[in-house]
Enzyme design. Structure first.
Site, PDB file in Angstrom:
ATOM      1  N   ASP A 226       0.928  -1.088  -0.041  1.00 36.31           N
ATOM      2  CA  ASP A 226       0.071  -0.161   0.122  1.00 36.31           C
ATOM      3  C   ASP A 226       0.922   1.297  -0.023  1.00 36.31           C
ATOM      4  O   ASP A 226       1.741   1.480   1.053  1.00 36.31           O
ATOM      5  CB  ASP A 226      -0.928   0.094   1.145  1.00 36.31           C
ATOM      6  CG  ASP A 226      -1.696   1.459   1.161  1.00 36.31           C
ATOM      7  OD1 ASP A 226      -2.780   1.187   0.432  1.00 36.31           O
ATOM      8  OD2 ASP A 226      -1.472   2.376   2.340  1.00 36.31           O
ATOM      9  N   GLU A 321      -2.183  -1.385  -5.817  1.00 34.04           N
ATOM     10  CA  GLU A 321      -3.483  -0.888  -6.236  1.00 34.04           C
ATOM     11  C   GLU A 321      -3.237   0.208  -7.376  1.00 34.04           C
ATOM     12  O   GLU A 321      -2.288   0.369  -7.910  1.00 34.04           O
ATOM     13  CB  GLU A 321      -3.913   0.178  -5.056  1.00 34.04           C
ATOM     14  CG  GLU A 321      -4.415  -0.503  -3.744  1.00 34.04           C
ATOM     15  CD  GLU A 321      -4.981   0.385  -2.925  1.00 34.04           C
ATOM     16  OE1 GLU A 321      -6.029   0.614  -2.442  1.00 34.04           O
ATOM     17  OE2 GLU A 321      -4.009   1.160  -2.213  1.00 34.04           O
ATOM     18  N   CYS A 374     -12.475  -4.908   6.474  1.00 41.72           N
ATOM     19  CA  CYS A 374     -11.569  -5.697   7.730  1.00 41.72           C
ATOM     20  C   CYS A 374     -10.932  -6.534   7.154  1.00 41.72           C
ATOM     21  O   CYS A 374     -11.621  -7.749   6.498  1.00 41.72           O
ATOM     22  CB  CYS A 374     -12.750  -6.016   8.597  1.00 41.72           C
ATOM     23  SG  CYS A 374     -11.945  -6.696  10.241  1.00 41.72           S
ATOM     24  N   CYS A 393     -12.747  -2.213  13.652  1.00 41.28           N
ATOM     25  CA  CYS A 393     -13.841  -2.841  13.276  1.00 41.28           C
ATOM     26  C   CYS A 393     -14.953  -3.087  14.465  1.00 41.28           C
ATOM     27  O   CYS A 393     -14.538  -3.559  15.299  1.00 41.28           O
ATOM     28  CB  CYS A 393     -13.501  -4.054  12.672  1.00 41.28           C
ATOM     29  SG  CYS A 393     -14.644  -5.242  11.885  1.00 41.28           S
ATOM     30  N   ASP A 403      -3.207   1.438   7.249  1.00 41.23           N
ATOM     31  CA  ASP A 403      -2.304   1.263   5.970  1.00 41.23           C
ATOM     32  C   ASP A 403      -1.800  -0.511   5.730  1.00 41.23           C
ATOM     33  O   ASP A 403      -1.868  -1.018   4.859  1.00 41.23           O
ATOM     34  CB  ASP A 403      -1.084   2.095   5.814  1.00 41.23           C
ATOM     35  CG  ASP A 403      -1.599   3.565   5.573  1.00 41.23           C
ATOM     36  OD1 ASP A 403      -2.410   3.753   5.272  1.00 41.23           O
ATOM     37  OD2 ASP A 403      -0.717   4.521   5.977  1.00 41.23           O
TER      38      ASP A 403
END
Length: 470
Positions: A226, A321, A374, A393, A403
């Site tokens: 990430d 990503e 999550c 969560c 991250d």
């Protein structure tokens, strides 16, 4: 110009060396780069003048057959026209290599082709305008494709057409041994000037075997990456790669250097609003600013190269990503930090390094909620502000850095992908994509379509089904 396609088992890469030319060789380098700029500007003006002349004649009712002959902008047409007029346009042409003029003509052909493709809609992305003339004090570059292009036998020199042997700052042993062994072939050499230093980049076809390095034992492992701002990247293993932020670290020095340059006598007089001859101190001040920017760029590139090489060597599958960096930069509060981190570099480097070391790159869908999901129970939050740096969560009680949570979700996507597919595999969750908005990956739209996989949220699945029924 037809693009070179390497044979099976070969790949094209670059070897870049810093040069240490003598004063006479610097004059020769500037002469050739100046010739490339001259022919580019001259032929650009010629193409524009011919187009304007034809439009004026057509407005007066001149027949199509009687109009001024059209100046084509393909490379053969530009080269044919230049060879016919160079004797009286540039009587000094024999002092430069023919590759210098070919460089300018090739660049002009590509620029005009991009402009036409953008106007007709065959080129995606931002609108491309009419090419601009190259400035005298802009970036100097020239490309050699024929003639004597090689590295010297002593590993300390390169040989270029019309320039001879030029000493290098570093050893060329790595490339020379490959060429001698027959596993590399030099295709071209591009000489550029950056902040007063000259560099030579060899475009080389290299024979590579898809084998992992001996010092990269962790084969079979999967890692999600990430990219961020505070940290250069966060791995699914929990590792936080620090961000050197070279531009931010250099801001104080850049401010002093630019204020010093602003006090010098530059090429523009604000009082009379006319051009003037710049002073030598102004030029030295501009060179100092350019050196600082070159240092920033070098530090940033070095950080990304170290990280991406380690990821490609130590992991079999890497998941990143599909970031829309151009849209993210529009946020003026994050623009400077995003530009300093350059997160798009991660995917670009891994795109070719994974093929070198036998690993696979997976690109997650742009609309996949990696930060909102999550990593333990796969529950998706409806909203998650950028200020919330810790993911909480409410279903399973997981509390984790957002991250790291996103990186773990990226790594979990690999199980939905056919791992036997080589190269850059596009992953993602098709049920979660926004309707009517595909997620293209740069210019690869249509080739990297998202694969539909099983959704992780039953409620979201039901909502999607209800929308389709209505």
């Amino acid at each position: 110009m037809k693009r070179y396609e390497p044979p099976a088992g070969w790949t094209v890469q670059a070897y870049r060396f810093a040069l240490d030319p003598s004063d006479v060789q610097v004059v020769g380098l500037r002469r050739n780069t100046g010739a490339a700029r001259f022919v580019y500007n001259h032929m650009l003006r010629r193409v524009g003048a011919v187009a304007a002349q034809r439009a004026a004649e057509a407005s007066y009712g001149v027949a199509e057959a009687d109009l001024t002959p059209w100046q084509g902008w393909s490379l053969p047409d530009l080269r044919r026209t230049w060879n016919a007029i160079k004797a009286w346009v540039a009587p000094w042409w024999a002092e430069c290599s023919k590759e210098a003029f070919n460089t300018g003509l090739a660049n002009l052909s590509v620029a005009l082709g991009n402009w036409r493709a953008s106007r007709t809609g065959t080129r995606t992305g931002r609108r491309v305008g009419w090419p601009r003339a190259k400035r005298k004090h802009g970036r100097r570059s020239v490309r050699f494709t024929t003639g004597a292009i090689r590295v010297g036998p002593g590993y300390r020199h390169v040989v270029l057409p019309r320039l001879g042997r030029i000493r290098t700052h570093e050893s060329t042993r790595k490339l020379a041994r490959r060429v001698r062994a027959g596993t590399a072939k030099v295709l071209s050499a591009t000489v550029t000037e950056t902040a007063g230093r000259w560099f030579c980049a060899f475009q080389v076809a290299v024979q590579r075997t898809l084998a992992r390095s001996a010092h990269a034992p962790n084969a079979g492992r999967v890692v999600g990456v990430d990219a961020g701002i505070t940290y250069l990247a966060v791995l699914s293993t929990g590792e936080l790669v620090p961000n050197p932020a070279p531009f931010k670290a250099m801001l104080r020095k850049l401010g002093r250097a630019q204020r010093r340059a602003a006090r010098r006598i530059g090429p523009y007089d604000p009082a009379t609003r006319r051009k003037r001859t710049a002073s030598n101190r102004w030029q030295r001040a501009q060179d100092a600013v350019a050196r600082l920017h070159a240092t920033v760029s070098a530090v940033r590139a070095d950080s990304w190269h170290h990280l991406t090489t380690r990821l490609a060597q130590q992991y079999t599958s890497v998941v990143v990503e599909d970031l829309h960096v151009a849209g993210m930069v529009r946020n003026r509060k994050l623009a400077r930090s995003l530009t300093d981190a350059a997160p798009a570099t991660l995917r670009r480097h891994l795109g070719y390094k994974t093929s070198w070391y036998g690993s696979t790159l997976h690109i997650a869908d742009r609309w996949y909620p990696s930060s909102k999901t999550c990593s333990a129970c796969k529950t998706v939050k409806p909203k998650l502000s950028l200020a919330e740096r810790t993911y909480h969560c409410t279903t399973c009680g997981l509390s984790l850095d957002r991250d790291v949570n996103a990186a773990r979700n990226l790594a979990d996507l690999v199980r939905h992908v056919d791992l036997e597919s080589p190269g850059d595999a596009k992953t993602g969750r098709g049920a979660h994509r926004r309707p009517g908005r595909p997620a293209p990956a740069g210019r690869a739209a249509g080739r990297e379509a998202s694969r539909p996989v099983h959704p992780v949220n039953v409620a979201r699945q039901r909502t999607t089904a209800n929308r389709e029924s209505h």
